[in-house]
Motif scaffolding. Structure first.
Motif, short mmCIF file in Angstrom:
data_model
loop_
_atom_site.label_atom_id
_atom_site.label_comp_id
_atom_site.label_asym_id
_atom_site.label_seq_id
_atom_site.Cartn_x
_atom_site.Cartn_y
_atom_site.Cartn_z
N LYS A 280 -0.07 2.21 9.16
CA LYS A 280 -0.08 1.88 7.74
C LYS A 280 -0.06 3.16 6.89
N GLN A 281 -0.87 4.13 7.29
CA GLN A 281 -0.91 5.40 6.56
C GLN A 281 0.43 6.12 6.64
N ARG B 206 9.56 8.35 -3.10
CA ARG B 206 9.43 8.33 -4.55
C ARG B 206 9.48 9.74 -5.13
N GLN C 45 -3.98 1.23 11.56
CA GLN C 45 -4.37 2.03 10.41
C GLN C 45 -3.49 3.28 10.30
N ASP D 67 3.38 4.65 6.98
CA ASP D 67 4.31 3.93 6.10
C ASP D 67 4.10 4.32 4.65
N GLU D 68 2.82 4.40 4.23
CA GLU D 68 2.52 4.77 2.85
C GLU D 68 2.97 6.19 2.56
N SER D 69 2.84 7.06 3.55
CA SER D 69 3.25 8.44 3.39
C SER D 69 4.76 8.55 3.22
N ARG D 70 5.48 7.72 4.00
CA ARG D 70 6.95 7.74 3.89
C ARG D 70 7.39 7.22 2.53
N LYS D 71 6.74 6.15 2.05
CA LYS D 71 7.09 5.58 0.75
C LYS D 71 6.82 6.59 -0.36
N THR D 72 5.68 7.28 -0.29
CA THR D 72 5.33 8.29 -1.28
C THR D 72 6.35 9.42 -1.28
#
Length: 275
Positions: free
Chosen positions: A257-258, A268, A254, A260-265
């Motif tokens: 995953k968080q 962008r 978890q 990874d999402e933080s890096r993607k955000t």
């Protein structure tokens, strides 16, 4: 009818000779007990320090200045009937025997002193108790590493007075578990239990430590063969460890995953407008 136990007087106090429990119990105060194995075995009897004040072996740092050295006869002399009953002899066959001869399996001792190693059956395979090599050595399997005592010392359970270890019946070896990562009960391993090496081979253990070969045999006795017990995984507490590791892995996933999402955000947000 219950047999009346013999009484032996120690420095003015009557003690009941309780062979069944190997102890002397004060007649006037049954809670006051002197265990036989708290005494020094001198071959033809037992010697111990005795405090008439405490009516027992003096406690550590006792203030009693009237401590006396007492020697009592062998139990077979004090209660031949009780010794015959306890060790399975006819009363006529104990009269000329010593405590050692009654309390220690003489045939097993003879075989051991002639060089025969005790054996342990583990899940259908025979192991030799090889104290000199510090291991349970599997018979007819020279490729196996066996079960090395120094590698399993942290698996000894004081309450159960036994080693309780994971064992691979295919390789005939002890197999350590990775308790930080295990998430399922291994289907190729079982759990086994067997006594300490001082019980499996007291003669060999005495030799290793430099004691007389027969030291302490009245207390431990000795046997030529043992059978290891198989223990249910449920009794080891491994399920709690597995559940904790699963929760830990889920939490790590978890968190990953968080991240990874933080890096993607973040990527962008840093990306400029298209021309």
């Amino acid at each position: 009818m219950k047999r009346e136990l013999p009484v032996y007087n120690i420095e003015g106090t009557d003690f009941i000779v309780d062979v069944a429990n190997l102890q002397f119990r004060e007649k006037a105060n049954p809670e006051n007990v002197i265990p036989v194995f708290d005494m020094q075995d001198v071959g033809d009897g037992y010697v111990f320090d005795y405090s008439p004040k405490e009516k027992n072996i003096p406690v550590l740092f006792s203030d009693d200045t009237d401590v006396r050295t007492v020697k009592i006869p062998e139990l077979v002399q004090l209660d031949p009937v009780g010794m015959a009953e306890k060790y399975g002899y006819a009363i006529r066959n104990v009269q000329d025997k010593t405590d050692f001869e009654l309390m220690v399996d003489q045939q097993a001792l003879g075989r051991r002193l002639m060089g025969q190693l005790p054996t342990v059956d583990i899940s259908g395979h025979t192991f030799f108790v090889d104290i000199r090599m510090d291991m349970l050595r599997p018979k007819d399997d020279f490729l196996s590493k066996g079960i090395v005592f120094r590698q399993i010392d942290h698996y000894y359970n004081d309450e159960q007075e036994a080693y309780i270890i994971p064992y691979n019946p295919k390789t005939h070896e002890f197999q350590e578990l990775d308790y930080d990562k295990i998430i399922a009960i291994p289907n190729n391993l079982i759990v086994i239990s067997f006594p300490h090496e001082s019980v499996l081979d007291p003669v060999g253990f005495n030799r290793k430590d430099g004691w007389d070969e027969t030291n302490g045999l009245k207390k431990t006795n000795l046997r030529s063969h043992f059978e290891a017990k198989q223990v249910d995984w449920k009794e080891t507490g491994i399920k709690v460890t597995i559940q904790e590791n699963i929760k830990k892995q889920q939490k790590q996933k978890q968190q990953s995953k968080q991240a990874d999402e933080s890096r993607k955000t973040g990527k962008r947000q840093r990306r400029g407008p298209k021309l």
